[in-house]
Design an enzyme around this catalytic site. Structure first.
Site, PDB file in Angstrom:
ATOM      1  N   GLU A 156       4.714  -4.328   8.318  1.00 12.48           N
ATOM      2  CA  GLU A 156       3.623  -3.452   8.744  1.00 12.48           C
ATOM      3  C   GLU A 156       3.764  -2.930  10.166  1.00 12.48           C
ATOM      4  OE1 GLU A 156       1.696  -5.530   5.254  1.00 12.48           O
ATOM      5  OE2 GLU A 156       3.236  -5.936   6.741  1.00 12.48           O
TER       6      GLU A 156
ATOM      7  N   ALA B  77       0.818  -1.208   0.000  1.00 12.89           N
ATOM      8  CA  ALA B  77       0.000   0.000   0.000  1.00 12.89           C
ATOM      9  C   ALA B  77       0.855   1.262   0.000  1.00 12.89           C
ATOM     10  CB  ALA B  77      -0.922   0.012   1.214  1.00 12.89           C
TER      11      ALA B  77
ATOM     12  N   GLY C 292       1.355  -5.464   1.195  1.00 14.99           N
ATOM     13  CA  GLY C 292       0.265  -5.823   0.296  1.00 14.99           C
ATOM     14  C   GLY C 292       0.728  -6.489  -0.981  1.00 14.99           C
TER      15      GLY C 292
ATOM     16  N   GLU D  87       0.885  -9.992  -0.056  1.00 15.85           N
ATOM     17  CA  GLU D  87      -0.484 -10.500   0.094  1.00 15.85           C
ATOM     18  C   GLU D  87      -1.108 -10.798  -1.260  1.00 15.85           C
ATOM     19  OE1 GLU D  87      -2.094  -8.671   4.274  1.00 15.85           O
ATOM     20  OE2 GLU D  87      -1.784  -7.237   2.641  1.00 15.85           O
TER      21      GLU D  87
END
Length: 258
Positions: free
Chosen positions: A134, A63, A111, A114
């Site tokens: 994170e 992100a 992300g 992910e």
């Protein structure tokens, strides 16, 4: 269909989704919605296999940090609604009845990792960098980094890497079960892998994926029931009959997906 943060191509049954949001392939708001549109392309009948890839230096850093800064003004409901866009993308990749490959070079964290977790097979460069940092901004991996990661590496290793934020290379990723194959050129290896799958029966591949996912998430009795249903479906297909005939005639089968 035009894209600004992605390069999406379809060539003879293989759809390639290349992250192209310079300089680090951050998953911005725009990319979130474009990934959703890319999934629509993957759903098309002309596509048999999908590949997600980035650049030699970076798959994706996850992100865009500015998104979290913007989110400071959101309600929790608004944050969940926004996150749902990307969450649905990952769920679609994971559940679509077609093989989805991730070709990973360079940095693949947050992300970005992910996204790779939602794919079926990860082909990773030895020098790739993978992990979940994170905790540096007081968060957890929130779109599969906890829930999907644990299925691949087990709870102890998942917690260790999430707690520490330690980044690992491709070799260690394979050792712990995060990467299925370590290859010198992930893009080339993914293309060759995808091409090899084009000769396989599409319905059998799709139902194998669905059955394995069910076995991962359900009890043994439920998984076995789904497995039996999948087999009873496939045994009535034209591709199964073609496979039998090709075996008897000592030739390569020509599967059509019917």
């Amino acid at each position: 269909m035009g894209f600004d943060t992605l390069d999406v191509t379809v060539d003879e049954g293989v759809a390639t989704v290349r992250l192209a949001n310079d300089p680090v392939n951050a998953i911005s708001q725009e990319m979130r919605y474009e990934l959703s549109e890319a999934v629509d392309v993957l759903q098309e009948d002309r596509v048999r296999v999908g590949i997600f890839t980035g650049t030699p230096d970076v798959f994706s850093v996850g992100a865009d940090i500015s998104l979290f800064e913007e989110a400071q003004d959101w309600t929790t409901a608004a944050f969940r609604k926004n996150s749902k866009v990307l969450g649905q993308v990952f769920e679609s990749i994971e559940t679509i009845e077609k093989p989805m490959l991730a070709a990973i070079e360079g940095t693949c964290v947050g992300g970005g990792l992910e996204l790779a977790l939602a794919c079926d097979v990860r082909l990773v460069s030895p020098a790739a960098t993978l992990g979940f940092p994170e905790h540096n901004i007081g968060l957890i991996p929130g779109l599969g980094g906890c829930s999907r990661f644990v299925h691949l590496v087990g709870p102890g290793k998942a917690k260790d890497l999430i707690f520490s934020g330690r980044l690992i290379d491709g070799e260690e990723a394979e050792e712990i079960g995060l990467a299925e194959r370590v290859v010198d050129d992930p893009d080339e290896a993914a293309s060759e892998y995808a091409e090899s799958l084009l000769s396989k029966p599409p319905q059998a591949l799709g139902l194998a994926k669905r059955t394995v996912n069910t076995a991962r998430d359900a009890d043994l009795q439920t998984a076995g029931f789904v497995e039996s249903l999948a087999q009873s479906t496939l045994i009535e297909t034209a591709d199964h009959k073609e496979g039998l005939e090709a075996f008897r005639e000592d030739r390569d089968p020509e599967f059509t997906g019917e």
